[in-house]
Design an enzyme around this catalytic site. Structure first.
Site, PDB file in Angstrom:
ATOM      1  N   LYS A  13       0.832  -1.326   0.147  1.00  0.00           N
ATOM      2  CA  LYS A  13       0.247   0.132   0.399  1.00  0.00           C
ATOM      3  C   LYS A  13       0.835   1.141  -0.051  1.00  0.00           C
ATOM      4  O   LYS A  13       1.092   2.617  -0.753  1.00  0.00           O
ATOM      5  CB  LYS A  13      -0.727   0.032   1.004  1.00  0.00           C
ATOM      6  N   ARG A  88      -9.980   1.095   8.216  1.00  0.00           N
ATOM      7  CA  ARG A  88      -9.780  -0.058   8.148  1.00  0.00           C
ATOM      8  C   ARG A  88     -10.938  -1.077   9.124  1.00  0.00           C
ATOM      9  O   ARG A  88     -10.966  -2.102   9.014  1.00  0.00           O
ATOM     10  CB  ARG A  88      -8.270  -0.277   9.546  1.00  0.00           C
ATOM     11  N   ARG A 127      11.227  -6.019   5.064  1.00  0.00           N
ATOM     12  CA  ARG A 127      11.046  -4.072   4.772  1.00  0.00           C
ATOM     13  C   ARG A 127      11.718  -3.692   5.724  1.00  0.00           C
ATOM     14  O   ARG A 127      12.113  -4.214   7.522  1.00  0.00           O
ATOM     15  CB  ARG A 127       9.938  -4.175   5.087  1.00  0.00           C
ATOM     16  N   ARG A 160      10.934  -1.520  11.530  1.00  0.00           N
ATOM     17  CA  ARG A 160       9.819  -1.377  12.307  1.00  0.00           C
ATOM     18  C   ARG A 160       9.633  -2.431  13.107  1.00  0.00           C
ATOM     19  O   ARG A 160       9.883  -3.659  13.810  1.00  0.00           O
ATOM     20  CB  ARG A 160       8.362  -1.253  11.180  1.00  0.00           C
ATOM     21  N   ARG A 171      -1.041  -8.877  12.956  1.00  0.00           N
ATOM     22  CA  ARG A 171      -1.439  -8.561  12.372  1.00  0.00           C
ATOM     23  C   ARG A 171      -2.387  -8.296  11.325  1.00  0.00           C
ATOM     24  O   ARG A 171      -3.524  -8.099  10.804  1.00  0.00           O
ATOM     25  CB  ARG A 171      -0.623  -6.914  11.623  1.00  0.00           C
TER      26      ARG A 171
HETATM   27  P1  ADP Z   1       0.993  -1.584   7.166  1.00  0.00           P
HETATM   28  O1  ADP Z   1       1.786  -1.050   6.322  1.00  0.00           O
HETATM   29  O2  ADP Z   1       1.842  -3.106   7.482  1.00  0.00           O
HETATM   30  O3  ADP Z   1      -0.591  -2.317   6.768  1.00  0.00           O
HETATM   31  P2  ADP Z   1       0.675   0.687   9.193  1.00  0.00           P
HETATM   32  O4  ADP Z   1       1.951   1.456   8.666  1.00  0.00           O
HETATM   33  O5  ADP Z   1      -0.284   0.814   7.671  1.00  0.00           O
HETATM   34  O6  ADP Z   1       0.818  -0.788   8.560  1.00  0.00           O
HETATM   35  O7  ADP Z   1      -0.086   0.413  10.701  1.00  0.00           O
HETATM   36  C1  ADP Z   1       0.695   0.660  11.632  1.00  0.00           C
HETATM   37  C2  ADP Z   1       0.025   0.447  12.963  1.00  0.00           C
HETATM   38  O8  ADP Z   1      -0.603   1.919  13.240  1.00  0.00           O
HETATM   39  C3  ADP Z   1      -1.318  -0.785  12.209  1.00  0.00           C
HETATM   40  O9  ADP Z   1      -0.526  -1.852  12.802  1.00  0.00           O
HETATM   41  C4  ADP Z   1      -2.222  -0.085  13.751  1.00  0.00           C
HETATM   42  O10 ADP Z   1      -1.772  -0.468  15.239  1.00  0.00           O
HETATM   43  C5  ADP Z   1      -2.490   1.302  13.468  1.00  0.00           C
HETATM   44  N1  ADP Z   1      -3.355   1.294  12.372  1.00  0.00           N
HETATM   45  C6  ADP Z   1      -2.712   2.115  11.243  1.00  0.00           C
HETATM   46  N2  ADP Z   1      -3.813   2.782  10.613  1.00  0.00           N
HETATM   47  C7  ADP Z   1      -4.730   2.300  11.085  1.00  0.00           C
HETATM   48  C8  ADP Z   1      -6.675   2.451  11.136  1.00  0.00           C
HETATM   49  N3  ADP Z   1      -6.984   2.876  10.071  1.00  0.00           N
HETATM   50  N4  ADP Z   1      -6.848   1.863  12.569  1.00  0.00           N
HETATM   51  C9  ADP Z   1      -6.646   1.476  13.793  1.00  0.00           C
HETATM   52  N5  ADP Z   1      -5.195   1.416  13.474  1.00  0.00           N
HETATM   53  C10 ADP Z   1      -4.307   1.807  12.857  1.00  0.00           C
HETATM   54  P1  ADP Z   2       1.837  -1.876   2.990  1.00  0.00           P
HETATM   55  O1  ADP Z   2       2.105  -0.357   3.411  1.00  0.00           O
HETATM   56  O2  ADP Z   2       0.531  -2.504   2.376  1.00  0.00           O
HETATM   57  O3  ADP Z   2       2.223  -2.233   4.325  1.00  0.00           O
HETATM   58  P2  ADP Z   2       4.281  -1.601   2.028  1.00  0.00           P
HETATM   59  O4  ADP Z   2       3.908  -0.472   1.000  1.00  0.00           O
HETATM   60  O5  ADP Z   2       5.235  -1.049   3.424  1.00  0.00           O
HETATM   61  O6  ADP Z   2       3.206  -2.525   2.326  1.00  0.00           O
HETATM   62  O7  ADP Z   2       5.411  -2.807   1.364  1.00  0.00           O
HETATM   63  C1  ADP Z   2       5.651  -3.683   2.194  1.00  0.00           C
HETATM   64  C2  ADP Z   2       7.678  -4.168   1.914  1.00  0.00           C
HETATM   65  O8  ADP Z   2       7.243  -4.894   0.453  1.00  0.00           O
HETATM   66  C3  ADP Z   2       8.681  -3.561   2.015  1.00  0.00           C
HETATM   67  O9  ADP Z   2       9.359  -3.854   1.772  1.00  0.00           O
HETATM   68  C4  ADP Z   2       8.094  -2.902   0.376  1.00  0.00           C
HETATM   69  O10 ADP Z   2       9.701  -2.112  -0.581  1.00  0.00           O
HETATM   70  C5  ADP Z   2       8.093  -4.488  -0.051  1.00  0.00           C
HETATM   71  N1  ADP Z   2       7.569  -4.033  -1.366  1.00  0.00           N
HETATM   72  C6  ADP Z   2       6.475  -3.248  -1.584  1.00  0.00           C
HETATM   73  N2  ADP Z   2       5.850  -3.443  -3.090  1.00  0.00           N
HETATM   74  C7  ADP Z   2       6.634  -4.639  -3.981  1.00  0.00           C
HETATM   75  C8  ADP Z   2       6.247  -5.152  -4.818  1.00  0.00           C
HETATM   76  N3  ADP Z   2       5.596  -5.356  -5.788  1.00  0.00           N
HETATM   77  N4  ADP Z   2       7.509  -6.661  -5.072  1.00  0.00           N
HETATM   78  C9  ADP Z   2       8.380  -6.458  -4.157  1.00  0.00           C
HETATM   79  N5  ADP Z   2       8.237  -6.356  -2.624  1.00  0.00           N
HETATM   80  C10 ADP Z   2       7.623  -5.320  -2.568  1.00  0.00           C
END
Ligand code: ADP
Ligand code: ADP
Ligand code: ZN
Length: 217
Positions: A13, A88, A127, A160, A171
């Protein structure tokens, strides 16, 4: 355009939000990034947020929505935005819809980015993030030019705190229980498009652009 990106942790994302926001000339707004800034600055909000993020639980809906809608109220988001990781839950989606309606606007599209669990784990274990500027890389799939250094600002890369195996599993479970029902909610409102998140970053960006072009027609 006003767009929401939904997907399990690690689906890409944040990576795609940055690409698409550039193409659409709108800000990418990540609830996770907004929270991490508070945690890093050691604010009272940050301390409260950490109680939830550290264990992989969701931050309460009202609090999360307040933080995000405050960000959406800034001038750069007036004509559009790309939301990454918010809403979410169905409750957050309702609160967002109310807030947008209050401004006489609404969402244009919701993209559900899908990825199989084994690929999610591969992406999350590799990551690394730059706490200074929020840039995300992957040790194998998109390594930084200099080991452990951010390409953008030269800052040190970290894993992270919530990307450890136990928290990742929690998660994923939270995503299934609380966020998957939201897909139905948006589908019922004719806003949802599914995009396959597997393949390279440009391949996924191409699919997302095509999905959005179809929405605009
Ligand atoms: P990821 O990129 O792995 O999906 P995020 O960086 O978006 O994770 O979110 C990290 C953490 O922040 C989540 O595990 C949750 O604890 C909190 N968080 C993020 N967005 C939301 C949301 N929309 N509602 C509730 N908690 C959230
Ligand atoms: P999210 O925000 O959904 O949690 P991220 O954008 O942080 O996901 O991506 C998770 C991990 O995967 C990061 O280390 C990123 O660099 C890697 N990544 C993202 N998109 C791709 C892809 N299409 N192929 C391989 N690795 C990817
Ligand atoms: Zn950086």
């Amino acid at each position: 355009m006003r767009i929401v990106l939904i997907g399990p942790p690690g689906a890409g994302k944040g990576t795609q939000a940055r690409v698409l926001a550039g193409l659409l000339a709108v800000p990418a707004v990540s609830s996770g990034d907004l929270f991490r800034v508070e945690v890093r600055q050691g604010t009272e909000l940050g301390r409260l947020v950490r109680r939830h993020t550290d264990t992989g639980e969701l931050v309460p809906d009202e609090l999360t929505t307040t933080v995000v809608t405050r960000r959406l109220g800034q001038p750069d988001a007036a004509d559009g935005f790309l939301l990454d990781g918010f809403p979410r839950t169905v409750r957050q989606a309702e609160l967002l819809a109310e807030s947008l309606a209050g401004d006489g606007t609404a969402l244009d599209a919701v993209i559900a980015l899908g990825l199989p669990d084994d690929e999610i784990v591969r992406r999350l274990t590799g990551r690394r993030m730059c706490p200074a500027c929020g840039t995300t890389v992957h040790l194998v799939f998109s390594p930084p030019r200099v080991a452990n250094r951010c390409d953008g600002c030269g800052g040190g890369l970290v894993r992270r705190a919530d990307d450890g195996e136990e928290t990742v599993l929690r998660r994923l479970a939270v995503h299934s229980a609380q966020t998957v029902p939201l897909l139905r909610w948006y589908a019922d409102r004719q806003l949802l498009c599914h995009v396959d998140g597997s393949g390279t970053v440009p391949e996924v960006s191409e699919r997302m652009s095509a999905a959005l072009a179809a929405v605009r027609r």
